[in-house]
Design an enzyme around this catalytic site. Structure first.
Site, PDB file in Angstrom:
ATOM      1  N   ASP A 160     -30.271  88.163 -59.870  1.00 23.86           N
ATOM      2  CA  ASP A 160     -30.757  88.615 -58.568  1.00 23.86           C
ATOM      3  C   ASP A 160     -30.642  90.130 -58.514  1.00 23.86           C
ATOM      4  O   ASP A 160     -29.542  90.671 -58.410  1.00 23.86           O
ATOM      5  CB  ASP A 160     -29.922  87.998 -57.429  1.00 23.86           C
TER       6      ASP A 160
ATOM      7  N   LYS B 277     -36.875  82.919 -52.088  1.00 23.87           N
ATOM      8  CA  LYS B 277     -35.483  82.663 -51.697  1.00 23.87           C
ATOM      9  C   LYS B 277     -35.103  83.470 -50.468  1.00 23.87           C
ATOM     10  O   LYS B 277     -34.835  84.657 -50.565  1.00 23.87           O
ATOM     11  CB  LYS B 277     -34.542  83.014 -52.860  1.00 23.87           C
TER      12      LYS B 277
ATOM     13  N   LYS C 158     -36.903  87.504 -53.007  1.00 22.82           N
ATOM     14  CA  LYS C 158     -35.785  87.120 -52.148  1.00 22.82           C
ATOM     15  C   LYS C 158     -35.687  88.113 -51.006  1.00 22.82           C
ATOM     16  O   LYS C 158     -35.911  89.307 -51.202  1.00 22.82           O
ATOM     17  CB  LYS C 158     -34.518  87.123 -53.011  1.00 22.82           C
TER      18      LYS C 158
END
Lengths: 306, 307
Positions: free
Chosen positions: B144, B243, B207
């Protein structure tokens, strides 16, 4: 007569003003929402000669769920408030109630009280709030103790609030007209740092919701007291079975109801307190033991050197 | 179908992106929240939600013990409820990957790690690449990364794009999730632009947030990002994952997100391979709802393990 006052005069005589009547809603998390279910029942005045009518919310399980969430979220901070502050807030409730006594006398009459009884009940309600306000920084001293133990320990017991207290309504007849029985159950619960969800008797919704306004005006943090109107029969099992409720106060007389409540409450070992024999107008109905009933005793063993 | 190699991917023409209709987005989101979900669908949605959770701990105070505990929670969500799916992944800092890998061995739970000077992203390219490579070598299945919001806000789009592409290359086989940190981008237009940049630079997932900045994930920003994914899919046939992370702590809200996902991207995206929730407290709320669906009683957090 000036033109202006003439006009006023005319409007008064020619056309009766439409009364703006209050909508009685629920009291959850310091706000007044309608029931999510949209259901209601009609309340009509019990006093002779009155044409008063109101639609009262019939709370659903989801309203109760929301009320418990509200009560839970604020419980820790309410318990952490100093005893002095909780006492002051309860005293403030008494002050505001005194200020609004005419409104409550009127509503008690609509709920079936005589003028004499309504006056007496409001007096007793205010006094009861002051009574518990006074106990806020004193009940600990009475129930806490340093215990004698035969070992190298300093051993002491103190009271801690049990958490969220759900209160089922007193039956109409014992409760007389609705205000005193409610305050006598809510005040000892909250003065000890609990938060509560109170269901009012179906026949006595007016004073309950008006008292919610008193609560809102009295520095009681939103969520400490939540008030629902609706059917005791419908909500009893939910009050008893909700696993995030730590203590249940009820006034059911029948063995059958008592058994049912205890069985459901055993699911999460709720403390069940039955006050079915209580006469709210008598002095016996106010006591520090009513505070103690919704408290847990914590005993600490603190090692000491000899 | 476009099968362009990542190294050849090009900076998209951001001037061609239409401005986002904010009122329209708000209205659309409002509609998603009014769907009536029946019990059976609710059960399915709750279980799907569980399987999409990246159970996360990203605190300065994380210890190996805390990470082990989180992994235990990921494996044993709530043993008294049979037939539960496991969560998709645990998400930790790079230094905790080893601990997590040890705790999760023999289990089918992926390990995600943040990298690139999370959460601010304020560091040099070389440091970010090094951190990414370190995380991959430690055994992270997913990375991430955060974008450089400063560069994004300054309009240096190609710098943002190049950085994402470089990190993607450093990831190798590990999946790359690109955190836009929408709370710092300010407008939905910029969210859309950043989404396009990330998608074109090779992100496997985009995300919303680090969870360290308020506002974190909102349905509005998520919808704009989902629309970017949809438009990219229509243009190229490539499926990019989504996400939302931060602030999604109740089952009800999670189900609203699933409704939005289903109605924006369709059934194909209703899988942990293409949709994740970044959350720490959501799992327990979902478990409480599932337990309630089973025994009919309203639950208390007291009866569910903390992670």
């Amino acid at each position: 007569m000036t033109p202006k006052s003439k006009a006023q005069d005319k409007s008064n005589t020619n056309k009766a003003r439409t009364r703006v009547s209050k909508t009685y809603k629920l009291f959850i998390a310091g706000k007044f929402p309608r029931t999510e279910s949209g259901r209601y029942y009609a309340f009509t005045a019990q006093s002779a000669g009155s044409s008063f009518k109101a639609n009262i919310c019939t709370s659903s399980r989801k309203d109760f769920r929301n009320a418990v969430v509200a009560a839970r979220s604020v419980q820790k901070s309410w318990a952490a408030a100093s005893a002095c502050l909780r006492g002051q807030i309860l005293y403030r409730l008494a002050e505001i109630l005194e200020d609004r006594r005419d409104q409550f006398i009127g509503e008690l009459i609509l709920q079936g009280a005589s003028i004499k009884h309504a006056n007496k009940e409001v007096d007793a309600s205010i006094d009861r709030l002051v009574y518990y306000a006074g106990w806020s920084d004193k009940y600990q001293q009475i129930f806490s103790n340093v215990n004698p133990v035969s070992s190298s320990h300093f051993n002491f017991s103190i009271l801690e609030p049990t958490g969220v207290v759900a209160i089922l309504p007193p039956a109409a007849e014992e409760n007389q007209c609705g205000l005193l029985g409610m305050i006598s159950n809510i005040a000892p619960a909250i003065v000890g740092g609990n938060t509560c969800v109170f269901l009012t008797n179906e026949k006595q919704p007016l004073t309950a919701i008006s008292f919610a306004e008193v609560i809102q005006a009295s520095d009681v943090p939103g969520g400490v007291v939540n008030i629902l109107t609706g059917s005791n029969v419908e909500l009893m099992a939910l009050f008893a079975s909700h696993k995030d409720v730590n203590s249940l106060v009820h006034m059911e007389k029948s063995l059958e109801d008592n058994k049912k409540i205890q069985e459901l409450a055993s699911e999460n070992l709720k403390r069940v307190i039955c006050r079915s024999e209580m006469r709210w107008h008598e002095n016996i109905a106010e006591s520090p033991y009513m505070i103690e009933e919704t408290q847990e005793v914590k005993t600490t063993w603190h090692p000491i050197g000899n | 179908m476009a099968t362009m190699a990542i190294s050849k991917s090009k900076l998209p023409d951001l001037s061609k992106i239409k401005p986002v209709d904010e009122i329209g987005v708000n209205e659309r989101v409002e509609r998603f929240c009014t769907r009536s979900i029946k019990n059976e669908a609710k059960n399915t949605a709750l279980k799907l939600t569980l399987s999409m959770i990246d159970l996360t701990t990203l605190e300065g105070q994380d210890t190996p013990g805390k990470v082990k505990q989180l992994c235990q929670k990921a494996i044993h969500l709530h043993s008294s409820l049979p037939g539960l799916p496991s969560v998709a992944a645990v998400c930790v800092y790079p230094t905790m990957i080893g601990t997590a890998r040890e705790a999760l061995k023999n289990h089918d739970i992926r390990i995600a790690s943040v990298a690139t000077a999370f959460p601010s992203g304020m560091s040099t390219r070389s440091v970010k690449l090094m951190e990414t490579k370190y995380a991959v070598s430690e055994g992270a299945d997913e990375i991430d990364m955060v974008i450089s919001r400063g560069a994004m806000l300054a309009g240096e789009y190609s710098a943002v794009f190049d950085e994402i592409a470089a990190i993607k290359e450093a990831c190798g086989t590990a999946h790359l999730k690109v955190i836009l940190e929408t709370g710092e981008l300010g407008t939905l237009d910029r969210v859309r632009k950043a989404s396009e940049l990330a998608i074109h630079a090779g992100a496997d997932f985009i995300k919303t947030s680090t969870g360290k900045i308020q506002p974190a994930a909102t349905m509005q920003t998520t919808l704009v990002m989902l629309q970017a994914i949809r438009d990219h899919y229509h243009a190229t046939g490539n499926k990019v994952g989504m996400k939302p992370a931060g602030g999604i702590s109740t089952s009800k809200l999670a189900i609203h997100y699933l409704v939005m996902l289903r109605e924006t991207l369709g059934n194909d995206w209703l899988t942990p391979a293409l949709f994740r929730f970044g959350a720490s407290s959501l799992a327990n709320d979902v478990l409480m709802q599932l337990q309630r669906q089973t025994d009919g009683l309203y639950q208390s957090p007291d009866y569910f393990s903390k992670d």
